[in-house]
Motif scaffolding. Sequence first.
Motif, mmCIF file in Angstrom:
data_model
loop_
_atom_site.group_PDB
_atom_site.id
_atom_site.type_symbol
_atom_site.label_atom_id
_atom_site.label_comp_id
_atom_site.label_asym_id
_atom_site.label_seq_id
_atom_site.Cartn_x
_atom_site.Cartn_y
_atom_site.Cartn_z
ATOM 1 N N THR A 38 23.144 47.083 7.479
ATOM 2 C CA THR A 38 24.123 47.448 6.463
ATOM 3 C C THR A 38 23.586 48.575 5.597
ATOM 4 N N LEU A 39 24.446 49.538 5.332
ATOM 5 C CA LEU A 39 24.157 50.612 4.382
ATOM 6 C C LEU A 39 24.966 50.321 3.130
ATOM 7 N N GLY A 40 24.308 50.323 1.985
ATOM 8 C CA GLY A 40 24.990 50.006 0.738
ATOM 9 C C GLY A 40 24.962 51.164 -0.241
ATOM 10 N N PHE A 41 26.036 51.257 -1.001
ATOM 11 C CA PHE A 41 26.162 52.276 -2.035
ATOM 12 C C PHE A 41 26.489 51.578 -3.356
ATOM 13 N N THR A 42 25.870 52.044 -4.401
ATOM 14 C CA THR A 42 26.284 51.634 -5.729
ATOM 15 C C THR A 42 26.600 52.880 -6.534
ATOM 16 N N GLY A 43 27.396 52.735 -7.582
ATOM 17 C CA GLY A 43 27.724 53.881 -8.420
ATOM 18 C C GLY A 43 28.273 55.048 -7.610
ATOM 19 N N LEU A 44 29.290 54.785 -6.801
ATOM 20 C CA LEU A 44 29.836 55.816 -5.915
ATOM 21 C C LEU A 44 30.225 57.078 -6.668
ATOM 22 N N GLN A 45 29.949 58.212 -6.015
ATOM 23 C CA GLN A 45 30.310 59.510 -6.565
ATOM 24 C C GLN A 45 31.183 60.245 -5.550
ATOM 25 N N THR A 46 31.997 61.150 -6.042
ATOM 26 C CA THR A 46 32.858 61.904 -5.128
ATOM 27 C C THR A 46 32.023 62.701 -4.123
ATOM 28 N N GLY A 47 30.828 63.086 -4.535
ATOM 29 C CA GLY A 47 29.944 63.822 -3.634
ATOM 30 C C GLY A 47 29.393 62.985 -2.498
ATOM 31 N N ASP A 48 29.635 61.676 -2.531
ATOM 32 C CA ASP A 48 29.182 60.803 -1.443
ATOM 33 C C ASP A 48 30.164 60.792 -0.284
ATOM 34 N N GLU A 49 31.338 61.417 -0.469
ATOM 35 C CA GLU A 49 32.307 61.473 0.626
ATOM 36 C C GLU A 49 31.699 62.211 1.804
ATOM 37 N N ALA A 50 31.582 61.495 2.914
ATOM 38 C CA ALA A 50 30.899 62.041 4.097
ATOM 39 C C ALA A 50 31.094 61.069 5.250
ATOM 40 N N ASP A 51 30.579 61.452 6.392
ATOM 41 C CA ASP A 51 30.500 60.552 7.542
ATOM 42 C C ASP A 51 29.090 59.977 7.599
ATOM 43 N N TYR A 52 28.998 58.689 7.861
ATOM 44 C CA TYR A 52 27.715 58.014 7.893
ATOM 45 C C TYR A 52 27.506 57.383 9.271
ATOM 46 N N TYR A 53 26.285 57.564 9.794
ATOM 47 C CA TYR A 53 25.964 57.075 11.132
ATOM 48 C C TYR A 53 24.705 56.228 11.090
ATOM 49 N N CYS A 54 24.732 55.111 11.799
ATOM 50 C CA CYS A 54 23.501 54.361 12.008
ATOM 51 C C CYS A 54 22.908 54.774 13.351
ATOM 52 N N GLY A 55 21.619 54.549 13.480
ATOM 53 C CA GLY A 55 20.940 54.895 14.719
ATOM 54 C C GLY A 55 19.790 53.948 14.975
ATOM 55 N N ALA A 56 19.482 53.735 16.230
ATOM 56 C CA ALA A 56 18.348 52.893 16.605
ATOM 57 C C ALA A 56 17.939 53.193 18.040
ATOM 58 N N TRP A 57 16.667 52.968 18.324
ATOM 59 C CA TRP A 57 16.186 53.088 19.697
ATOM 60 C C TRP A 57 16.630 51.854 20.471
ATOM 61 N N ASP A 58 17.024 52.070 21.715
ATOM 62 C CA ASP A 58 17.382 50.951 22.582
ATOM 63 C C ASP A 58 16.290 50.782 23.623
ATOM 64 N N THR A 59 15.651 49.625 23.579
ATOM 65 C CA THR A 59 14.499 49.378 24.446
ATOM 66 C C THR A 59 14.911 49.246 25.914
ATOM 67 N N SER A 60 16.097 48.754 26.178
ATOM 68 C CA SER A 60 16.558 48.600 27.560
ATOM 69 C C SER A 60 16.934 49.933 28.181
ATOM 70 N N LEU A 61 17.570 50.778 27.419
ATOM 71 C CA LEU A 61 18.029 52.080 27.905
ATOM 72 C C LEU A 61 16.955 53.152 27.779
ATOM 73 N N ASN A 62 15.915 52.883 26.970
ATOM 74 C CA ASN A 62 14.927 53.919 26.641
ATOM 75 C C ASN A 62 15.640 55.161 26.108
ATOM 76 N N ALA A 63 16.477 54.930 25.119
ATOM 77 C CA ALA A 63 17.296 56.011 24.578
ATOM 78 C C ALA A 63 17.696 55.671 23.156
#
Lengths: 110, 121
Positions: free
Chosen positions: A73-98
């Motif tokens: 989970t990504l959390g935001f407090t005290g939201l600002q208009t400048g926070d408007e954006a696209d947010y992406y999570c990422g992780a290594w996958d051990t099975s895919l090696n990718a």
Amino acid sequence: QSVLTQPPSVSAAPGQMVTISCSGSSSNVGNNYVSWYQRLPGTAPKLLIYDNNKRPSGIPDRFSGSKSGTSATLGFTGLQTGDEADYYCGAWDTSLNAVLFGGGTKLTVL
Amino acid sequence: QLQLQESGPGLVKPSETLSLTCTVSGGSISSSNYHWGWIRQPPGKGLEWIGSIYYTGNTYYNTSLKSRVTISVDTSKNQFSLKLSSVAAADTAIYYCARAYDVGYHYYMDVWGRGTAVTVS
């Protein structure tokens, strides 16, 4: 190649709190560290959170990260208009090696 | 301060090979614990990891692109490159290069290039 699952969009008012979820499996989120990236309109992605909950230098503590099992989970407090954006999570996958990314979540600050 | 800069043609014809180079400045591409990767974002879509390379030449590729992708490194020039063969309109995207910290279960991209737009037409 499969992606991690994020909600397409979230919204909240300025000053409020909001969270973005990222769901995966034991081969990625469950057993590897998660990172989060912010992509402001017209700019390159920027590392926001790494190792599940650490902030790079210069990232304010309004942004936080957490992980439980195969979800993060990504959390935001005290939201600002400048926070408007696209947010992406990422992780290594051990099975895919990718690297896997989430499909992205558009944050709207109303 | 480490900086990455993508370069290459902005327009590629269908069935041809897309070639991009990322030049690393302000640091060495031969640093331990760091991979060097390519990520793309098609119009209106999310980020897609293409692959990455260690300075020794060890590579990892997205399985869905593996048959068409080659990533190479030139340590003497502090550069790494991407070749994507047999391109089609679906390969139209902004292409980013990035440095990735890769140790054990830790993997994150901490420095990104500004991106370069490539159109297949």
